[in-house]
Design an enzyme around this catalytic site. Structure first.
Site, PDB file in Angstrom:
ATOM      1  N   TYR A 211       0.828  -1.201   0.000  1.00 33.89           N
ATOM      2  CA  TYR A 211       0.000   0.000   0.000  1.00 33.89           C
ATOM      3  C   TYR A 211       0.871   1.264   0.000  1.00 33.89           C
ATOM      4  CZ  TYR A 211      -4.646  -2.048   0.822  1.00 33.89           C
ATOM      5  OH  TYR A 211      -5.841  -2.704   0.698  1.00 33.89           O
TER       6      TYR A 211
ATOM      7  N   LYS B 248       3.553 -15.385   1.928  1.00 30.51           N
ATOM      8  CA  LYS B 248       3.753 -16.038   0.625  1.00 30.51           C
ATOM      9  C   LYS B 248       5.254 -16.266   0.490  1.00 30.51           C
ATOM     10  CE  LYS B 248       2.277 -17.531  -3.409  1.00 30.51           C
ATOM     11  NZ  LYS B 248       1.473 -18.778  -3.515  1.00 30.51           N
TER      12      LYS B 248
ATOM     13  N   ASP C 180     -12.034  -9.619   4.287  1.00 35.23           N
ATOM     14  CA  ASP C 180     -13.345  -9.659   3.615  1.00 35.23           C
ATOM     15  C   ASP C 180     -13.847 -11.095   3.542  1.00 35.23           C
ATOM     16  OD1 ASP C 180     -13.344  -6.909   3.145  1.00 35.23           O
ATOM     17  OD2 ASP C 180     -14.038  -7.131   1.072  1.00 35.23           O
TER      18      ASP C 180
ATOM     19  N   ASP D 123      -6.196  -7.333   3.883  1.00 43.08           N
ATOM     20  CA  ASP D 123      -7.343  -6.700   3.241  1.00 43.08           C
ATOM     21  C   ASP D 123      -8.228  -7.769   2.618  1.00 43.08           C
ATOM     22  OD1 ASP D 123      -8.971  -4.661   2.093  1.00 43.08           O
ATOM     23  OD2 ASP D 123      -7.907  -4.938   0.189  1.00 43.08           O
TER      24      ASP D 123
ATOM     25  N   ASP E  50      -2.470 -18.391  -0.225  1.00 46.60           N
ATOM     26  CA  ASP E  50      -3.462 -19.092  -1.051  1.00 46.60           C
ATOM     27  C   ASP E  50      -4.089 -20.236  -0.266  1.00 46.60           C
ATOM     28  OD1 ASP E  50      -0.957 -20.311  -1.098  1.00 46.60           O
ATOM     29  OD2 ASP E  50      -1.089 -20.929  -3.199  1.00 46.60           O
TER      30      ASP E  50
HETATM   31  C1  IPM Z   1     -10.345  -1.751   3.967  1.00 45.82           C
HETATM   32  C2  IPM Z   1     -10.659  -1.104   2.659  1.00 45.82           C
HETATM   33  C3  IPM Z   1      -9.549  -0.123   2.326  1.00 45.82           C
HETATM   34  C4  IPM Z   1      -8.266  -0.906   2.180  1.00 45.82           C
HETATM   35  C5  IPM Z   1      -9.834   0.729   1.076  1.00 45.82           C
HETATM   36  C6  IPM Z   1     -11.132   1.489   1.202  1.00 45.82           C
HETATM   37  C7  IPM Z   1      -8.698   1.659   0.772  1.00 45.82           C
HETATM   38  O1  IPM Z   1     -10.833  -2.064   1.683  1.00 45.82           O
HETATM   39  O2  IPM Z   1     -10.205  -1.038   4.966  1.00 45.82           O
HETATM   40  O3  IPM Z   1     -10.247  -2.983   4.008  1.00 45.82           O
HETATM   41  O4  IPM Z   1      -7.973  -1.450   1.119  1.00 45.82           O
HETATM   42  O5  IPM Z   1      -7.547  -0.998   3.170  1.00 45.82           O
HETATM   43 MG    MG Z   2     -10.841  -4.057   2.372  1.00 42.25          MG
END
Ligand code: IPM
Ligand code: MG
Length: 350
Positions: free
Chosen positions: A130, A180, A240, A236, A212
């Site tokens: 990032y 990884k 999710d 990240d 993975d």
């Molecule tokens: C998160 C989001 C952010 C990230 C975005 C909105 C920049 O996806 O906080 O997980 O990638 O960190």
């Molecule tokens: Mg995210």
């Protein structure tokens, strides 16, 4: 900072819950993200930043709208988050993932696989790909190219690993470090530093997984995970994935912590992990759980008020246990309640 999409609605709900349990907490609203851009301000206006400087914590909604997708990072709503994390060195992102009792049937996995699921993703938040430099698009010999740089310094790995090991001690004493290392040099350093640190935590079991494989194991045996420790981008993605195991991204809070603050006043930024969900915005249908539980995390980590945090968490659990469901987690034929109604139900249980 309500931000964009469903951010304003759910942050409003969370702020009400926060004020209900702690009327003494002073809350000030500030524009951020597309909401700020639309007002002709930068994504993170100087006044908003100055307000952060004077605050103990930030309750954040979400930022980002599709109409800004084509623009460079510095002109997009997400830039606000990028800068806040960087400037306050919020390197530790905690994303607890837990299935609410009674909500097992909301998951895309079979209920017996997700029952009792209780893990936390510890994501490094201020390093890796990032933030590494160079980070740019350019033209070389008439050919367009783009570069992002994944870089980690050992101290960055150490400080996030320490957070994970310390957290594990208060939980099931199991850290899964995700990397990884078969391909990436950053991962080889990551694995070595984490392994070395584990010597200081003989009571904590350390397991390493390639990313993975981790993605696969998360859906195969989610109940086996306790603390997942990983770098920025893997975190990240995996958070999710972990979050949807619970049935909805709308239920998961997060805390981003750094080193600013004093005893009992750890500065942090608290936000739902689910994003802006623009298709749901303004309809009173979004699930406010993630925002409400983010407020609980704020109380716990930034205001050292465990008991108020636990009260909020119990009230949310109670609402689910009593069968209240927003649309995202409703049983297919079941009735569901609005954002406001769910929040009222939580308030009523406090
Ligand atoms: C998160 C989001 C952010 C990230 C975005 C909105 C920049 O996806 O906080 O997980 O990638 O960190
Ligand atoms: Mg995210």
């Amino acid at each position: 900072m309500p931000g964009d999409g469903i951010g304003p609605e759910v942050t409003q709900c969370a702020a009400e819950v926060l004020r209900h349990v702690r009327p003494d907490v002073e809350c000030t609203l500030a524009p951020v993200g597309a909401a700020a851009l639309a007002a002709g301000l930068p994504a993170l206006p100087a006044e908003t930043k100055a307000l952060c400087d004077r605050s103990d914590a930030v309750l954040f909604g979400s930022v980002g709208l599709p109409e800004y997708d084509g623009l460079p990072l510095a002109q997009r709503p997400e830039y606000a988050l990028f800068v806040l994390r960087r400037d306050y060195e919020l390197y530790a992102n905690l994303r607890p993932v837990r299935v609410f009792p009674g909500l097992e049937d909301a998951s895309s996995l079979r209920p017996e696989i997700v029952r009792g699921l209780d893990l936390i993703v510890v994501r490094e938040l201020t390093g890796g790909i990032y933030y590494g430099r160079p980070k740019e698009q350019r033209t070389v010999d008439g050919v367009e190219e783009a570069v992002d740089t994944m870089i980690y310094r050992a101290p960055e790995i150490e400080r996030i690993a320490r957070i994970a090991f310390d957290l594990a001690r208060g939980r099931r004493k199991h850290v899964t470090s995700v990397d990884k290392q078969n391909i990436l040099e950053t991962s080889r350093l990551w694995r070595r530093v984490v392994t070395e640190m584990s010597a200081q935590y003989p009571d904590v079991r350390l397991e390493h997984l390639l990313v993975d494989n981790a993605a696969m194991q998360l859906v195969a045996r989610p109940g086996d995970f306790d603390v997942i420790l990983t770098e920025n981008m893997f975190g990240d993605i995996l958070s999710d994935e972990a979050a949807i195991l619970t049935g909805s991204l709308g239920t998961l809070p997060s805390a981003s912590l750094g080193s600013r603050g004093s005893a009992g006043r750890q500065f942090g930024l608290y936000e739902p992990i689910g994003g802006t969900a623009p298709d749901l915005a303004g309809k009173d249908v979004a699930n406010p759980t993630a925002a409400i539980l983010s407020a609980a995390m704020l109380l716990r980590h930034s205001l050292a008020d465990d008991s108020s945090a636990a009260r909020i968490e119990r009230a949310v659990d109670g609402a689910y246990a009593d069968g209240l469901r927003t649309a995202d987690v409703a049983r297919s034929a079941g009735a569901h309640v609005s954002t406001r109604a769910f929040t009222q139900a939580v308030l009523a249980r406090l």
